[in-house]
Design an enzyme around this catalytic site. Structure first.
Site, PDB file in Angstrom:
ATOM      1  N   TYR A   1       0.843  -1.202   0.000  1.00  0.00           N
ATOM      2  CA  TYR A   1       0.000   0.000   0.000  1.00  0.00           C
ATOM      3  C   TYR A   1       0.877   1.249   0.000  1.00  0.00           C
ATOM      4  O   TYR A   1       0.591   2.215  -0.704  1.00  0.00           O
ATOM      5  CB  TYR A   1      -0.930   0.003   1.216  1.00  0.00           C
ATOM      6  CG  TYR A   1      -1.931  -1.120   1.193  1.00  0.00           C
ATOM      7  CD1 TYR A   1      -3.111  -1.004   0.459  1.00  0.00           C
ATOM      8  CD2 TYR A   1      -1.712  -2.306   1.887  1.00  0.00           C
ATOM      9  CE1 TYR A   1      -4.037  -2.037   0.428  1.00  0.00           C
ATOM     10  CE2 TYR A   1      -2.628  -3.339   1.867  1.00  0.00           C
ATOM     11  CZ  TYR A   1      -3.784  -3.199   1.136  1.00  0.00           C
ATOM     12  OH  TYR A   1      -4.695  -4.237   1.092  1.00  0.00           O
TER      13      TYR A   1
ATOM     14  N   ASN B   1     -12.641  -0.955  -4.454  1.00  0.00           N
ATOM     15  CA  ASN B   1     -12.546  -1.207  -5.893  1.00  0.00           C
ATOM     16  C   ASN B   1     -13.783  -1.983  -6.345  1.00  0.00           C
ATOM     17  O   ASN B   1     -14.027  -3.091  -5.876  1.00  0.00           O
ATOM     18  CB  ASN B   1     -11.277  -2.009  -6.190  1.00  0.00           C
ATOM     19  CG  ASN B   1     -11.204  -2.506  -7.615  1.00  0.00           C
ATOM     20  OD1 ASN B   1     -11.823  -1.954  -8.516  1.00  0.00           O
ATOM     21  ND2 ASN B   1     -10.436  -3.562  -7.814  1.00  0.00           N
TER      22      ASN B   1
ATOM     23  N   CYS C   1      -6.894  -5.450  -7.473  1.00  0.00           N
ATOM     24  CA  CYS C   1      -6.639  -5.017  -6.100  1.00  0.00           C
ATOM     25  C   CYS C   1      -6.064  -6.148  -5.247  1.00  0.00           C
ATOM     26  O   CYS C   1      -5.468  -5.891  -4.204  1.00  0.00           O
ATOM     27  CB  CYS C   1      -7.910  -4.445  -5.483  1.00  0.00           C
ATOM     28  SG  CYS C   1      -9.347  -5.526  -5.585  1.00  0.00           S
ATOM     29  N   HIS C   2      -6.194  -7.389  -5.708  1.00  0.00           N
ATOM     30  CA  HIS C   2      -5.633  -8.517  -4.965  1.00  0.00           C
ATOM     31  C   HIS C   2      -4.103  -8.493  -4.963  1.00  0.00           C
ATOM     32  O   HIS C   2      -3.477  -9.175  -4.161  1.00  0.00           O
ATOM     33  CB  HIS C   2      -6.143  -9.854  -5.534  1.00  0.00           C
ATOM     34  CG  HIS C   2      -5.797 -10.102  -6.960  1.00  0.00           C
ATOM     35  ND1 HIS C   2      -6.552  -9.584  -8.006  1.00  0.00           N
ATOM     36  CD2 HIS C   2      -4.785 -10.802  -7.533  1.00  0.00           C
ATOM     37  CE1 HIS C   2      -6.012  -9.971  -9.151  1.00  0.00           C
ATOM     38  NE2 HIS C   2      -4.940 -10.707  -8.895  1.00  0.00           N
TER      39      HIS C   2
ATOM     40  N   GLU D   1      -1.847 -16.722 -10.064  1.00  0.00           N
ATOM     41  CA  GLU D   1      -1.019 -15.932 -10.971  1.00  0.00           C
ATOM     42  C   GLU D   1       0.452 -16.338 -10.914  1.00  0.00           C
ATOM     43  O   GLU D   1       1.186 -16.135 -11.872  1.00  0.00           O
ATOM     44  CB  GLU D   1      -1.174 -14.443 -10.673  1.00  0.00           C
ATOM     45  CG  GLU D   1      -2.536 -13.909 -11.076  1.00  0.00           C
ATOM     46  CD  GLU D   1      -2.681 -12.411 -10.909  1.00  0.00           C
ATOM     47  OE1 GLU D   1      -1.718 -11.738 -10.474  1.00  0.00           O
ATOM     48  OE2 GLU D   1      -3.771 -11.893 -11.233  1.00  0.00           O
TER      49      GLU D   1
END
Length: 169
Positions: free
Chosen positions: A102, A125, A133-134, A160
């Site tokens: 962040y 979001n 946002c993950h 991912e």
């Protein structure tokens, strides 16, 4: 007058509700999404093929979950404060399979002291997965809040990175 419609698509991390306003993607929500608006605000339910944006999003989500797509090209219709929109736009610049804190995201936005504000905007979001946002984590790399739940956040990050089961749910 704004036309709002919704549809649902299945995914390996559970059903996803897509919302469009005036033909543009305005929401992608998971089951039990923390900041999910009331269902009645999403308008009537249609099939994904009835609206070009839903067909495109559905096709791209299928490719993403098959491991064939790492960047979405859907232009979302953001509805939020100017700061929230800047944060949401910056989220799309985080590379697939990578994370930022962040604080780092706040610094990239030119506001290094705004990590909490970035976190609040990130949490609201409205277009999960496509606006990733993950991929935002705590300063020490820990998984912090996620509108779809920490289990889904962990699953998406592992997915991912190529180290997850085929489906979460």
């Amino acid at each position: 007058m704004t036309t709002t419609v919704q549809t649902s698509v299945d995914s390996p991390c559970g059903p996803l509700t897509l919302v469009a306003k005036d033909g543009r993607l305005a929401g992608l929500y998971m089951t039990d999404h923390r900041h999910r608006p009331a269902l009645e605000t999403f308008g009537p339910r249609i099939t994904p093929g009835e609206l070009p944006v839903f067909a495109a999003v559905s096709e791209q989500l299928t490719a993403y979950f098959a491991g064939d797509l790492t960047t979405f090209d859907v232009r979302p219709a953001f509805a939020g404060t100017p700061f929230q929109q800047r944060v949401w736009s910056a989220l799309s610049d985080i590379p697939y399979g990578e994370t930022v804190s962040y604080g780092r995201l706040a610094a990239l936005l030119g506001q290094p002291g705004a990590s909490r504000a970035v976190g609040l905007a990130n949490g609201k979001n409205p277009i999960s997965i496509i606006v990733p946002c993950h991929r935002v984590v705590g300063a020490n790399g820990s998984l912090t809040g996620y509108g779809g739940g920490l289990e889904r956040k962990r699953w998406l990050l592992d997915f991912e990175r190529g180290s997850t089961q085929q489906t979460l749910i």
